[in-house]
Scaffold this active site. Structure first.
Site, short mmCIF file in Angstrom:
data_model
loop_
_atom_site.label_atom_id
_atom_site.label_comp_id
_atom_site.label_asym_id
_atom_site.label_seq_id
_atom_site.Cartn_x
_atom_site.Cartn_y
_atom_site.Cartn_z
N HIS A 104 0.85 -1.18 0.00
CA HIS A 104 0.00 0.00 0.00
C HIS A 104 0.89 1.23 0.00
O HIS A 104 1.81 1.35 0.82
CB HIS A 104 -0.92 0.02 1.23
CG HIS A 104 -1.94 1.12 1.20
ND1 HIS A 104 -1.69 2.38 1.70
CD2 HIS A 104 -3.21 1.14 0.70
CE1 HIS A 104 -2.75 3.14 1.53
NE2 HIS A 104 -3.69 2.41 0.92
N GLY A 105 0.65 2.15 -0.92
CA GLY A 105 1.46 3.36 -1.03
C GLY A 105 0.64 4.61 -0.82
O GLY A 105 -0.55 4.56 -0.46
N GLY A 106 1.26 5.75 -1.05
CA GLY A 106 0.59 7.02 -0.82
C GLY A 106 -0.60 7.25 -1.72
O GLY A 106 -1.53 7.98 -1.37
N LEU A 107 -0.62 6.63 -2.92
CA LEU A 107 -1.74 6.81 -3.84
C LEU A 107 -2.65 5.59 -3.88
O LEU A 107 -3.47 5.45 -4.78
CB LEU A 107 -1.21 7.11 -5.25
CG LEU A 107 -0.45 8.43 -5.41
CD1 LEU A 107 0.04 8.57 -6.83
CD2 LEU A 107 -1.34 9.60 -5.03
N GLY A 108 -2.48 4.70 -2.91
CA GLY A 108 -3.35 3.54 -2.87
C GLY A 108 -2.57 2.25 -2.97
O GLY A 108 -1.36 2.20 -2.77
N ASP A 235 10.11 11.93 -4.42
CA ASP A 235 9.72 11.09 -3.28
C ASP A 235 10.70 9.93 -3.08
O ASP A 235 10.30 8.78 -2.91
CB ASP A 235 8.30 10.56 -3.47
CG ASP A 235 7.70 10.03 -2.16
OD1 ASP A 235 8.15 10.46 -1.09
OD2 ASP A 235 6.79 9.19 -2.24
#
Length: 717
Positions: A104-108, A235
């Site tokens: 799971h990352g910052g954009l989903g 990032d």
């Protein structure tokens, strides 16, 4: 954690890797099966659930009930979901079959899938799909994807390959979601390696510093590739770098943007993102800041890095690693400086300094030299302090390395023809140049220094810095000023301060240079000498040792280390360092003579005298130098026996002479003389007479003969 060792140490079943310029050996990181890498229960932990709009916590437990994985933010009403939107078997763009959730990352969620257009019965092409944009406006989504098509053209072995962009409606909302389709990289992220790093007792520990430095060196070329193409990563962090087989790969390009992009959303991570990004936007400097923060997080227990220390480093003395590794601390401090212009100017510049620090760290640990050719400095012009005696500032100023000429400077070709010229000839040639470039002015500064014209050297340096008038031929144009903050100006200011014996100023200036180029041996050497001259023996000793351990082509560091050890009454340590000067070195004889004299200064027993004698007998010296050292040796041996040499007390002299007895004896011989008063006096007498015979000055010769007569043993006849 990945197995790691200093190069040259066997690591089974390791093989030599490219990381860290082959200075650090890693066990190869095997490719991970994508099926095994998928999460079996893909749910985001509650402590990692935040609203994507206001960043407030959401989906948290309340009243003994677990937090909801889907819902709406109570602060701003933004919908959230922490369960995968795609399920195994879903087909994206009628091409990419979803196998499961990877992370799971910052954009989903990030998914692993199979490319049906390329895979067949015997071969699968694995891909990774990462959410790119979530918008109900199909036109806006299409425009955003079109703007990011440049990522497909990025081609570098250290950057994950972008294959395609795809879109698919969200099953819950029907909103069109864009995905970036990338190659599957089956290694382990640096974050994962750090989380699983354990010591021998099973306790979690930071990654070894050599490994961290090697990772930094390995990742920076990928960032440099992006920067060279006008792109910013934005990032960079341990989560987004994978160690796979024998290399690193930057795996997340979701935040990449063009340097001149002023419209797109900016993504970053607290604790890694540079403080000015919110107001001034991202830049090359802010990208390099994220690398510095990543190195810090990986190398020591950096508690509070995203809160208390969100844009600062802990005090050096509060972190054992930073206290022990000064060059590394200085590198982190420059990389993460609050003022962007004071950070590293490029990824390659930062990588060069990282490599220099890595060489220093490894050589300090195992005392195996790891020399290299500097891209910023010339070799030392000569050795300063080639003996264990008092150091002088002018000697240091005349000996330190000099910054190399910038080959892109318009005056570089002219300067190349003057490299071997006598200083006055150089001054005449360069003073007549009608338009002086920065390099021409710096060359004039060097020439004036070598000619001991300190005033004109200072004037020329001020001209190079754009701070004052220059001394020039009539009608010549003003030079182009050096860039603000050019460390070379401080280097020459430091040399001028040394020539003027302004030691505190010189030390501060070389300290400033060391802060800018912490991986350079020359910077450490200059700061060491200035510290010694400023009576900071402990600081000088530490710096001299770091230089000497890396490169034995800097005997100035060996002599400096020996001086500081001797000043701390560690004569054995000083002699051991001098014995490390290679026999092939032009300073080998000087080092052996210095070691010999140290033996004589603090001779504790007969073995010290015998060792000094053996050293002198091994050296091939000219007759006068041999006789001079023989005098020193016999005098030291007699002093060790407790024999007074001045004979001021005539009665005592007579008593000693009449007795015919030895004052003391010991086993061993010095220059083939037994360790008795009589034999040593005979040896000293012969040495004085041999030295006298070589003198052309009559008074000097008579004085040496008188000394020979004064030290000869008394006899009845």
């Amino acid at each position: 954690m990945a197995a790691v060792a200093v190069a040259g140490t066997p690591v089974a079943p390791a093989r030599r890797a490219r990381l860290g310029e082959n200075l650090v050996a890693f066990a190869p990181m095997p490719l991970r099966d994508p099926v095994a890498a998928m999460q079996t229960d893909p749910v985001v932990p509650e402590n990692q659930r935040f609203c994507v709009t206001c960043h407030e916590p959401v989906g948290r437990a309340r009243d003994g009930q677990p937090g909801r994985t889907q819902g709406f933010c109570s602060q701003d009403g933004t919908r959230y979901s922490f369960v995968p939107a795609l399920a195994p078997g879903d087909l994206i763009d009628n091409r990419y079959e979803i196998l499961g959730a990877l992370a799971h990352g910052g954009l989903g969620w990030i998914y692993v899938g199979r490319d049906r257009n390329i895979s067949d019965a015997s071969t699968d092409r694995w891909v990774v799909l990462k959410g790119l944009i979530n918008s109900g406006d199909a036109d806006a989504m299409a425009a955003a994807v079109a703007e990011r098509r440049f990522l497909v053209e990025v081609d570098h072995p250290g950057i994950v390959k972008i294959h395609d962009f795809a879109s698919h409606p969200d099953p819950a909302t029907g909103d069109v979601v864009g995905y970036i389709v990338m190659e599957y990289v089956g290694g382990r992220s640096l974050r994962d390696l750090a989380l699983h790093s354990r010591d021998a007792d099973g306790n979690r520990t930071p990654l070894p510093l050599p490994q961290v430095l090697a990772y930094g060196i390995g990742a920076l070329p990928a960032l440099g590739h992006l920067h060279d193409r006008g792109l910013l990563c934005c990032d960079f962090k341990p989560d987004n770098v994978i160690h796979v087989e024998d290399q690193l790969k930057l795996i997340d390009l979701g935040a990449v943007r063009r340097v001149d992009d002023e419209r797109s959303a900016i993504y970053g991570t607290p604790g890694y993102q540079a403080p000015e990004v919110g107001s001034a936007g991202p830049s090359v400097a802010s990208d390099l800041y994220t690398v510095g923060r990543t190195l810090a997080v990986l190398s020591f227990d950096f508690g509070g890095f995203s809160t208390r220390y969100a844009d600062t480093l802990p005090a050096r003395d509060d972190v054992a690693l930073l206290a022990a590794q000064e060059s590394y601390f200085r590198l982190l401090r420059r990389a993460t400086h609050r003022d962007p212009p004071r950070r590293f100017g490029s990824a390659s510049e930062m990588a060069d300094q990282l490599l220099g620090v890595l060489r220093e760290v490894l050589s300090a640990a195992d005392h195996v030299p790891r020399p290299s050719t500097s891209g910023l400095f010339s070799p030392g012009r000569r050795t300063f302090g080639p003996h264990v005696a008092t150091l002088t500032a002018p000697d240091v100023a005349a000996s330190l390395p000099l910054p190399l000429v910038d080959p892109t400077d318009p005056g570089a070709a002219l300067l190349a023809t003057l490299t071997a010229a006598e200083p006055r000839q150089t001054i005449r040639a360069l003073a007549a140049v009608e338009r002086r470039t920065v390099e021409v002015s710096l060359a004039l500064t060097r020439a004036y220094l070598e000619a001991d014209d300190i005033g004109r050297a200072a004037n020329e340096l001020r001209a190079a810095a754009g701070e004052g008038p220059m001394v020039a031929a009539a009608g010549s144009a003003a030079p182009v000023s050096a860039a603000p903050g050019d460390w070379r100006l401080d280097w020459y200011r430091g040399l001028i301060a040394l020539a003027n014996a302004d030691i505190p100023l010189a030390r501060q200036l070389f300290d400033d240079v060391y802060a800018v180029v912490p991986g350079e041996i020359a910077a450490r050497l200059a700061f060491a000498a200035a510290s010694e001259l400023d009576h900071d023996i402990t600081g000088a000793q530490r710096l001299y040792e770091r230089v000497w351990r890396v490169d034995h082509e800097y005997p100035s560091a060996a002599f400096g280390l020996a001086r500081t050890l001797a000043a701390a009454d560690d004569h054995g340590g000083a002699i051991a360092v001098l014995d490390e000067v290679p026999e092939a070195s032009i300073q080998y004889v000087a080092a052996q003579i210095a070691a010999l004299r140290l033996r004589l200064v603090r001779a504790g027993d007969a073995a010290d005298l015998v060792d000094a004698s053996a050293r002198l007998e091994r050296l091939r010296l000219d007759a006068e130098q041999q006789a001079t050292l023989a005098v020193e040796m016999f005098r030291a041996a007699l002093a060790w026996l407790g024999v007074p040499l001045d004979r001021a007390d005539a009665a005592r002299r007579a008593r000693i002479g009449r007795s015919g007895r030895r004052v003391a004896t010991a086993a061993g011989r010095v220059l083939d003389q037994p360790l008795t008063e009589r034999d040593l006096r005979l040896g000293l007498e012969r040495a004085y007479r041999a030295l006298a015979a070589m003198q052309s000055d009559t008074l000097r010769r008579y004085a040496l003969v008188d000394r020979a007569n004064a030290v000869r043993p008394w006899t009845m006849f």
